[in-house]
Design an enzyme around this catalytic site. Structure first.
Site, PDB file in Angstrom:
ATOM      1  N   ASP A  18      17.099 -62.425  11.775  1.00 40.03           N
ATOM      2  CA  ASP A  18      18.228 -62.695  10.869  1.00 40.03           C
ATOM      3  C   ASP A  18      19.357 -63.363  11.652  1.00 40.03           C
ATOM      4  O   ASP A  18      19.449 -63.238  12.878  1.00 40.03           O
ATOM      5  CB  ASP A  18      18.718 -61.412  10.175  1.00 40.03           C
ATOM      6  CG  ASP A  18      19.281 -60.363  11.120  1.00 40.03           C
ATOM      7  OD1 ASP A  18      18.710 -60.189  12.216  1.00 40.03           O
ATOM      8  OD2 ASP A  18      20.296 -59.720  10.783  1.00 40.03           O
ATOM      9  N   ASP A  76      21.110 -67.204  19.149  1.00 41.56           N
ATOM     10  CA  ASP A  76      21.156 -65.783  18.747  1.00 41.56           C
ATOM     11  C   ASP A  76      20.333 -65.576  17.483  1.00 41.56           C
ATOM     12  O   ASP A  76      20.874 -65.640  16.403  1.00 41.56           O
ATOM     13  CB  ASP A  76      22.606 -65.370  18.541  1.00 41.56           C
ATOM     14  CG  ASP A  76      22.742 -63.896  18.233  1.00 41.56           C
ATOM     15  OD1 ASP A  76      21.761 -63.155  18.369  1.00 41.56           O
ATOM     16  OD2 ASP A  76      23.851 -63.486  17.828  1.00 41.56           O
ATOM     17  N   GLU A 129      19.914 -57.132  12.061  1.00 47.53           N
ATOM     18  CA  GLU A 129      20.685 -56.832  13.264  1.00 47.53           C
ATOM     19  C   GLU A 129      22.121 -57.263  13.079  1.00 47.53           C
ATOM     20  O   GLU A 129      23.046 -56.596  13.505  1.00 47.53           O
ATOM     21  CB  GLU A 129      20.064 -57.548  14.473  1.00 47.53           C
ATOM     22  CG  GLU A 129      20.533 -56.989  15.820  1.00 47.53           C
ATOM     23  CD  GLU A 129      21.833 -57.590  16.323  1.00 47.53           C
ATOM     24  OE1 GLU A 129      22.473 -56.980  17.193  1.00 47.53           O
ATOM     25  OE2 GLU A 129      22.224 -58.672  15.843  1.00 47.53           O
ATOM     26  N   HIS A 143      27.003 -67.657  17.004  1.00 42.93           N
ATOM     27  CA  HIS A 143      27.858 -67.422  15.839  1.00 42.93           C
ATOM     28  C   HIS A 143      28.854 -68.565  15.609  1.00 42.93           C
ATOM     29  O   HIS A 143      29.691 -68.481  14.710  1.00 42.93           O
ATOM     30  CB  HIS A 143      28.621 -66.085  15.925  1.00 42.93           C
ATOM     31  CG  HIS A 143      27.731 -64.878  15.919  1.00 42.93           C
ATOM     32  ND1 HIS A 143      28.156 -63.643  15.477  1.00 42.93           N
ATOM     33  CD2 HIS A 143      26.445 -64.710  16.286  1.00 42.93           C
ATOM     34  CE1 HIS A 143      27.165 -62.767  15.597  1.00 42.93           C
ATOM     35  NE2 HIS A 143      26.109 -63.403  16.093  1.00 42.93           N
TER      36      HIS A 143
HETATM   37 ZN   LIG Z   1      21.706 -61.312  18.263  1.00 44.66          ZN
END
Ligand SMILES: [Zn+2]
Length: 384
Positions: free
Chosen positions: A74, A105, A140, A357
């Site tokens: 995710d 990530d 997560e 992110h």
């Molecule tokens: Zn992560």
């Protein structure tokens, strides 16, 4: 059988797996792993008030030791997609960089491990000397209640035993090979509530302003919590919001609140921390301030994976491939390692975290290749 980490990472980035959506990412993984001979299981978990989440467990081999790779497919939302120079779910490669949400990530980390595992298997007649497993969750980045924590319980219920775990979170700061995360601080949230008596500002003697008491306690609670420990920086309490919510200029409010978060090291447990904070508040209040604490439930206990043979193995594999000796770090936020550590020793090692992110999240293609070589080396050394 493809063992190209770039192709796998691109395919994964193209899946829109923003939590809680599976987005095709686990189905893609399932296909790849089944083709290589893994037994693959999917497990959907839910709980009232949360979205149902799809998870994956795969294993090849039945012998010990069982080396498990953990990760999440995710991703956090892309935000305004128009502000990306390379669309977040296109998996574009430009200037030797792979762009997309999750590139770092941590779809890139997963792709590197899968490529390393497939390469190891094809060099070893399709079977590991022990067992190789993957624990991949789709939960997560958000509340993390229907992910790794439940997947571990589910696996334990089937009799699965893990000997060591690599969690593929982006652990490196500047370059692949500079940092292994060998522990994480704990995290605890609380609210301090001070009660006074509401009244007219012109007659303060008839009221009791809770803001006075609140500032006294805030000052007292900001004293250092410790001087750090062998593996950790000092613990820290940070106030994140001070709230009165009083729109009236001539009114002394009846209540004032302050929220805070504590990132704590292995000198504390949640219980000992709460006791320490409540003692400090009591001393500062000296019977004059009426206050209470509201502690939020936390599943983020501190832990450290102490140096030992597994850490040495990872460090030497990284040194073999990159020539760097990684630092063992316990900095940063929490991760799923906090759940895995209850089952087996866990180290976190993945890509470089700089763009995670962020808009135009990306990883150098060269990093995917290097990380694959490191994972491959770890697997080789592990099965000796
Ligand atoms: Zn992560």
């Amino acid at each position: 059988m493809t063992a190209d980490p770039v192709a796998i990472a691109r395919d994964l980035v193209r899946c829109r797996s923003v939590t809680p959506e599976e987005g095709g990412a686990l189905t893609y993984m399932q296909g790849l792993l089944q083709q290589a001979g893994f037994a693959v299981h999917r497990a959907v978990f839910d709980e009232p008030g949360t979205a149902a989440i799809d998870n994956l467990y795969a294993r090849i081999g039945t012998a010990k030791p069982n080396l498990v790779f953990a990760g999440h497919t995710d991703v956090v939302p892309a935000g305004n997609e128009a502000s990306w120079a390379h669309p977040p779910f296109a998996g574009e490669v430009a200037n030797d960089l792979l762009y997309g949400r999750g590139a770092v990530d941590m779809k890139g980390g997963i792709a590197s491990f899968v490529a390393a595992a497939l390469d190891y298997l094809s060099a070893n007649n399709g079977t590991p000397k022990g067992s190789l497993s993957l624990l991949i969750t789709g939960d997560e980045e958000s509340v993390a209640v229907n992910g790794t924590v439940k997947l571990l319980q589910w696996a334990a219920g089937r009799g699965e035993k893990f000997d060591h775990c690599i969690l593929g979170e982006p652990s490196n700061v500047e370059v692949v090979g500079d940092t292994i995360k060998a522990g994480r601080r704990g995290s605890l949230n609380g609210t301090l509530i001070v009660r006074g008596r509401q009244g007219h500002v012109a007659y303060p003697d008839r009221a009791d302003n809770p803001i006075r008491g609140l500032t006294t306690l805030i000052a007292a609670l900001q004293a250092p919590l410790d001087q750090g420990s062998e593996h950790f920086a000092p613990s820290n309490l940070e106030f994140t919001s001070v709230d009165v919510g009083n729109p009236t200029v001539n009114l002394i409010p009846g209540e004032a609140r302050a929220r805070f978060n504590i990132r704590y090291n292995d000198r504390h447990s949640q219980t000992s921390l709460k006791t320490l904070i409540e003692h400090r508040a009591q001393a500062a209040a000296s019977g004059r301030v009426h206050y209470a604490f509201d502690w939020q439930q936390s599943n983020a206990e501190v832990f450290v994976t102490k140096p030992g043979p597994f850490t040495d193995l990872a460090v030497s594999a990284i040194a073999d491939v990159t020539g760097r000796r990684p630092k063992l770090s316990t900095s940063g936020g929490t991760s799923d390692a906090r759940f895995i550590k209850d089952y087996c020793p866990v180290l976190e090692f993945g890509l470089v975290g700089q763009t995670m992110h962020a808009v135009d999240e990306c990883t150098p293609i060269a990093d995917l290749v290097t990380l694959t070589a490191i994972y491959r080396r770890i697997i080789d050394k592990y099965f000796g």
